[in-house]
Design a protein around this motif. Structure first.
Motif, short mmCIF file in Angstrom:
data_model
loop_
_atom_site.label_atom_id
_atom_site.label_comp_id
_atom_site.label_asym_id
_atom_site.label_seq_id
_atom_site.Cartn_x
_atom_site.Cartn_y
_atom_site.Cartn_z
N ALA A 140 40.64 -25.64 -16.53
CA ALA A 140 40.13 -25.93 -17.87
C ALA A 140 38.63 -25.68 -17.96
N GLU A 141 37.90 -26.03 -16.91
CA GLU A 141 36.45 -25.75 -16.90
C GLU A 141 36.19 -24.26 -16.98
N ALA A 142 36.97 -23.48 -16.22
CA ALA A 142 36.79 -22.03 -16.25
C ALA A 142 37.14 -21.47 -17.63
N LEU A 143 38.21 -21.97 -18.23
CA LEU A 143 38.60 -21.51 -19.55
C LEU A 143 37.54 -21.85 -20.60
N HIS A 155 31.89 -26.22 -26.22
CA HIS A 155 32.27 -26.07 -24.81
C HIS A 155 33.21 -27.19 -24.37
N GLY A 156 32.86 -28.43 -24.67
CA GLY A 156 33.69 -29.56 -24.29
C GLY A 156 35.05 -29.55 -24.96
N TYR A 157 35.08 -29.08 -26.21
CA TYR A 157 36.35 -28.97 -26.94
C TYR A 157 37.29 -28.01 -26.23
N PHE A 158 36.79 -26.87 -25.81
CA PHE A 158 37.65 -25.90 -25.15
C PHE A 158 38.22 -26.47 -23.85
N PHE A 159 37.43 -27.25 -23.13
CA PHE A 159 37.95 -27.94 -21.94
C PHE A 159 39.05 -28.93 -22.34
N ASP A 160 38.78 -29.73 -23.35
CA ASP A 160 39.74 -30.77 -23.74
C ASP A 160 41.06 -30.17 -24.23
N ILE A 161 40.98 -29.09 -24.98
CA ILE A 161 42.22 -28.55 -25.53
C ILE A 161 42.99 -27.78 -24.46
N ALA A 162 42.28 -27.21 -23.49
CA ALA A 162 42.98 -26.59 -22.36
C ALA A 162 43.74 -27.65 -21.56
#
Length: 288
Positions: free
Chosen positions: A21-24, A69-76
């Motif tokens: 998720a961090e990478a995504l 950035h944090g949203y993309f981690f959370d949704i992944a």
């Protein structure tokens, strides 16, 4: 999930998915910046100018992208945990609030929050389950029905245009697996990489013009109606018919198209969102 000596679930089992998720999140953020820094882009904001927009500039978009950035981690992670569309929608609504706070109330990335967010969710889902298929196919299979039938925000320009002109918009694109990204943008990028090896800008510009030429962009409909959208399509088709980025003077030609879009106040924001998604997928999908 294995239990610890205290009987509580161990968080170590989630560590590999958190790394994914961090990478995504980093790749999604990077794709937004890559789209922003693409030039020339008809009517769109870039480091060169604000295009057809008077309420935003490059710094506005950079602040917006950073806030997501944090949203993309959370949704992944939500995708990896097989959350339903209701949960994903709540994350998207929170991301919109973060975006608006970062930009002073300017809508810069609502389309990317929706589309890129779903692709991140699908990537997390694929990492957790190993289910085969492209990310677009996974979005359509796992959430497509709920996307197509979900609540429709009455205050969005896209929804107003869809009601007036019958355009499918971002919702239809996502529910069917992002066909414009896979069938238009990514093939255009592949061709441009062959024509202009080593040129980082050419594939993105070629893809954007290919999208404008064929996609029913609700942003163009909102700003210019059917006449404006058809003019934009014809302008993009002209650029492509003249050779697109194969021509030695392609940057000069694309910049001239950009100036004509600005003179008419047109901005293909929906195509810009699709371009950002294509840039994201290009770096994730082996066939891209």
């Amino acid at each position: 999930m294995p239990a610890t000596r205290t009987g509580q679930p161990s968080r170590d089992a989630d560590a590999p998915l958190r790394r994914v998720a961090e990478a995504l999140a980093g790749q999604a953020h990077g794709a937004l910046l890559a789209e922003l820094h693409t030039w020339p882009k008809p009517g769109l904001v870039s480091p060169v100018d604000s295009g057809s927009h008077h309420d935003m500039d490059c710094a506005t978009f950079e602040a917006s992208a950073a806030s997501l950035h944090g949203y993309f981690f959370d949704i992944a992670m939500a995708g990896a945990r097989d959350k339903d569309m209701r949960e994903l929608r709540l994350l998207g609504m929170a991301a919109e609030r973060a975006m608006m706070a970062a930009t002073g109330g300017v809508n810069t990335h609502r389309g990317a929050i929706f589309g890129m967010g779903l692709l991140c969710a699908a990537a997390g889902y694929r990492a957790a389950t190993g289910e085969p298929g492209t990310l677009g196919q996974l979005v359509a299979r796992r959430w497509g029905r709920d996307i197509a039938g979900g609540p429709r925000p009455a205050d969005s320009n896209g929804m107003s245009v869809q009601r007036r002109y019958g355009a499918g918009g971002a919702r239809a694109e996502a529910a069917t697996g992002f066909p414009s990204v896979y069938r238009i943008a990514l093939p255009a990028m592949r061709r441009a990489r062959i024509w202009r090896p080593g040129d980082a800008q050419a594939p993105a510009v070629q893809a954007l013009f290919a999208l404008i030429a064929r996609v029913q962009d609700t942003n163009l409909l909102h700003r210019g109606g059917p006449e404006g959208m058809n003019w934009a399509r014809d302008s993009a088709r002209g650029f492509l018919a003249r050779g697109g980025v194969r021509r030695a003077a392609w940057r000069h030609d694309a910049a001239a198209v950009h100036r004509r879009f600005v003179a008419r106040g047109l901005s293909p924001g929906g195509c810009a969102d699709l371009l950002a998604m294509a840039l994201f997928l290009r770096d994730l999908e082996a066939h891209a």
